[in-house]
Design a protein around this motif. Structure first.
Motif, PDB file in Angstrom:
ATOM      1  N   GLY A 177       0.793  -1.222   0.000  1.00  0.00           N
ATOM      2  CA  GLY A 177       0.000   0.000   0.000  1.00  0.00           C
ATOM      3  C   GLY A 177       0.823   1.268   0.000  1.00  0.00           C
ATOM      4  N   LYS A 178       2.148   1.154   0.015  1.00  0.00           N
ATOM      5  CA  LYS A 178       3.003   2.340  -0.016  1.00  0.00           C
ATOM      6  C   LYS A 178       3.198   2.805  -1.457  1.00  0.00           C
ATOM      7  N   ALA A 179       3.295   4.119  -1.632  1.00  0.00           N
ATOM      8  CA  ALA A 179       3.552   4.661  -2.966  1.00  0.00           C
ATOM      9  C   ALA A 179       4.902   4.157  -3.477  1.00  0.00           C
ATOM     10  N   ARG A 180       4.963   3.859  -4.749  1.00  0.00           N
ATOM     11  CA  ARG A 180       6.181   3.285  -5.313  1.00  0.00           C
ATOM     12  C   ARG A 180       7.288   4.317  -5.512  1.00  0.00           C
ATOM     13  N   TYR A 181       6.921   5.580  -5.638  1.00  0.00           N
ATOM     14  CA  TYR A 181       7.940   6.597  -5.893  1.00  0.00           C
ATOM     15  C   TYR A 181       7.451   7.961  -5.443  1.00  0.00           C
ATOM     16  N   PHE A 182       8.398   8.882  -5.331  1.00  0.00           N
ATOM     17  CA  PHE A 182       8.094  10.289  -5.092  1.00  0.00           C
ATOM     18  C   PHE A 182       8.106  11.014  -6.436  1.00  0.00           C
ATOM     19  N   GLU A 183       7.183  11.935  -6.628  1.00  0.00           N
ATOM     20  CA  GLU A 183       7.233  12.823  -7.790  1.00  0.00           C
ATOM     21  C   GLU A 183       8.104  14.015  -7.403  1.00  0.00           C
ATOM     22  N   GLY A 184       9.278  14.119  -8.014  1.00  0.00           N
ATOM     23  CA  GLY A 184      10.234  15.132  -7.610  1.00  0.00           C
ATOM     24  C   GLY A 184      10.964  14.678  -6.354  1.00  0.00           C
ATOM     25  N   THR A 185      12.060  15.327  -6.038  1.00  0.00           N
ATOM     26  CA  THR A 185      12.811  14.938  -4.851  1.00  0.00           C
ATOM     27  C   THR A 185      12.042  15.337  -3.595  1.00  0.00           C
ATOM     28  N   PRO A 186      12.007  14.480  -2.583  1.00  0.00           N
ATOM     29  CA  PRO A 186      11.330  14.820  -1.325  1.00  0.00           C
ATOM     30  C   PRO A 186      12.003  16.031  -0.674  1.00  0.00           C
TER      31      PRO A 186
END
Length: 247
Positions: A177-186
């Motif tokens: 259930g965790k997002a696979r990636y971040f959009e842009g650097t955290p």
């Protein structure tokens, strides 16, 4: 860094979805005590009673950011006291510890909420957006054009966090259930800038000795070239096409 979203299912339009049992019958969503307390018109300290343990840990992240700001201000009052600027820079990674820990606690207790998600983003903005920018100002990156560049960095962080809150439910998820990636650097990746500034302070490369000096000195366009690092970081945070895999 560990963003928290509600464990309740959501419909396509973002509204809470009804629970579906194995027979296909719909049933009311589970009772949300926090939502009930927040919406109540009566009751002393209802806001405090509504907070989960993870929310309180998130508040510690925000506290680190605020104390970092105060430490930078104390350094501005007395530039001979390097301990204050070191404290300002050290409190930022301490905030990251709490930012990581609150998500762990939320998953452990299986208690997460929209309020927790909003608290997380607001605390991150203080600790990893505003605090590094003020620390940069304190060590000498403070011409009028520097101000605009640092403000650009903070606003990019603000925009990036707002986008995360809006798109959290639409980013592809893994089996857990965790997002696979971040959009842009955290936004916590601004710790790289924090570490760089700490190194400069240790070397005495601050104020008039900031690396690469000053361009257009004495004019309205006076600027420290190193402020471009903050602008590049801001652009990376707001990138839509840059996908950073989650650990």
């Amino acid at each position: 860094m560990s963003k928290r979203t509600s464990y309740a299912a959501v419909a396509a339009d973002g509204a809470p979805a009804k629970n579906i049992d194995i027979t296909g019958e719909s049933s009311p969503p589970p009772y949300d005590k926090q939502k009930d307390l927040l919406g109540s018109d009566t009751g002393h300290f209802s806001l405090i009673r509504a907070m989960h343990l993870a929310d309180l840990i998130t508040e510690l992240n925000g506290l680190c950011g605020v104390l970092s700001l105060f430490s930078s201000m104390r350094y501005l009052i007395d530039p001979s006291s390097l301990g204050n600027i070191y404290a300002a820079l050290a409190l930022i990674p301490l905030g990251l510890f709490f930012d990581f820990f609150d998500g762990k606690v939320a998953r452990w207790r299986k208690k997460s909420s929209m309020m927790g998600q909003e608290l997380d983003s607001l605390a991150d903005l203080i600790s990893f957006g505003v605090s590094p920018a003020i620390a940069a100002f304190a060590i000498g990156i403070r011409t009028p054009l520097d101000h605009l560049c640092l403000a650009f960095f903070v606003l990019c962080g603000l925009t990036r966090l707002a986008r995360f809150n809006v798109t959290a439910t639409t980013i592809p998820k893994d089996a857990t259930g965790k997002a696979r990636y971040f959009e842009g650097t955290p936004i916590p990746t601004s710790l790289a800038l924090d570490a760089l500034m700490a190194w400069w302070v240790s070397k005495g490369w601050i104020h008039e000795a900031i690396p690469f000096g000053t361009l257009f000195e004495g004019t309205v366009f006076e600027v420290h070239p190193v402020v471009v690092l903050f602008m590049i970081h801001g652009c990376l945070m707001t990138s839509k096409t840059l996908h950073v895999p989650k650990p």
